[in-house]
Design a protein around this motif. Structure first.
Motif: not given
Length: 292
Positions: A159-166, A192-196
């Protein structure tokens, strides 16, 4: 008097809570730190068309995901107290950030509260996936709540979580300008998609985000599984009311909106989402943050 000398009724009263009788005619409450919870209302109206729905969106304090856990609970209890005054029979917490803190406020209320994070985790577990992304607010991502709930039942899933501040703030302001939305997505989801790069599945970990699903599909067509937990949360509400014999089977299915934000924005987005025309949209005082 010892337990052996008590009659069964006395034992039940002492060791078990009295069963709460639910008024079937009472409304369902939906709350969110803004207008993203309209995605949940849409699903409720689909499967429970005879139910009255009261919506509370705290647009003034949005996004909750940039606040501390203590402040989130403090604001949430004020929102729940408002819905309690409206005599709701249950509440769907449509905000993922607020749902991460459910154990800190559910015990204070005698109505059932449904977590959108639980619904989203249930959806992910049902799918035969090796890995999944979660796009959410910064707070929700930091809690790793999705990973925790998913790994309880499917420990092998990554599970890969990605926060969006705005992103939630842009949507809350009714700003659907593709340039600004796309820029925020490129900074967060794009990273996130660049990393995975093999990632092809994503949970909307904020109820605002399905409102920009078209942007995500256009920018990232490799995401072939986009999971919106709203439908599962609505189904869980329905199943609960069925079990409790508390469905409103003779209602007209009214819809009322209360917001601490901009009423016109709520009217516009409700229409954009395709909700039943609200009987009223009323501005109400905002909950007060800690140290305000």
């Amino acid at each position: 008097m010892n337990a052996a000398a008590m009659n069964p009724q006395e034992i039940i009263r002492i060791f078990r809570k009295e069963r709460v009788v639910i008024d079937a005619k009472a409304p369902i409450g939906v709350m969110d730190g803004g207008l993203g919870g309209f995605t949940v209302v849409k699903e409720l109206q689909k499967i429970l068309p005879e139910e009255d729905v009261i919506y509370l969106g705290d647009g003034k304090n949005n996004p909750y995901g940039n606040r501390s856990g203590e402040d989130i609970v403090h604001l949430t209890k004020q929102c729940l107290n408002f819905l309690k005054e409206k005599k709701v029979k249950t509440v769907a917490v449509a905000c993922n950030t607020i749902s991460t803190m459910i154990d800190h406020y559910q015990p204070d209320y005698d109505f059932k509260i449904f977590s959108i994070v639980q619904a989203g985790s249930d959806d992910a577990v049902r799918m035969d996936l090796q890995q999944i992304g979660v796009l959410s607010t910064v707070f929700t991502a930091k809690t790793e709540c999705y990973a925790h709930l998913i790994h309880q039942r499917k420990p092998q899933m990554k599970v890969y979580a990605q926060g969006c501040p705005m992103l939630a703030r842009l949507i809350e302001d009714g700003d659907f300008d593709c340039g600004r939305i796309d820029a925020e997505l490129n900074k967060t989801l794009g990273g996130l998609l660049e990393q995975y790069p093999a990632l092809d599945s994503l949970v909307f970990g904020c109820t605002h985000f399905p409102l920009v699903q078209e942007n995500i599909e256009r920018l990232y067509p490799q995401l072939i599984h986009l999971i919106n937990p709203a439908a599962t949360q609505a189904r869980q509400v329905k199943e609960y009311l069925e079990r409790e014999h508390a469905l409103n089977t003779g209602g007209a299915g009214t819809f009322r909106i209360y917001t601490t934000g901009n009423c016109e924005s709520y009217r516009s987005v409700a229409e954009r989402v395709g909700l039943k025309t609200p009987l009223s949209i009323e501005h109400v005082p905002a909950p007060q943050p800690l140290n305000s």
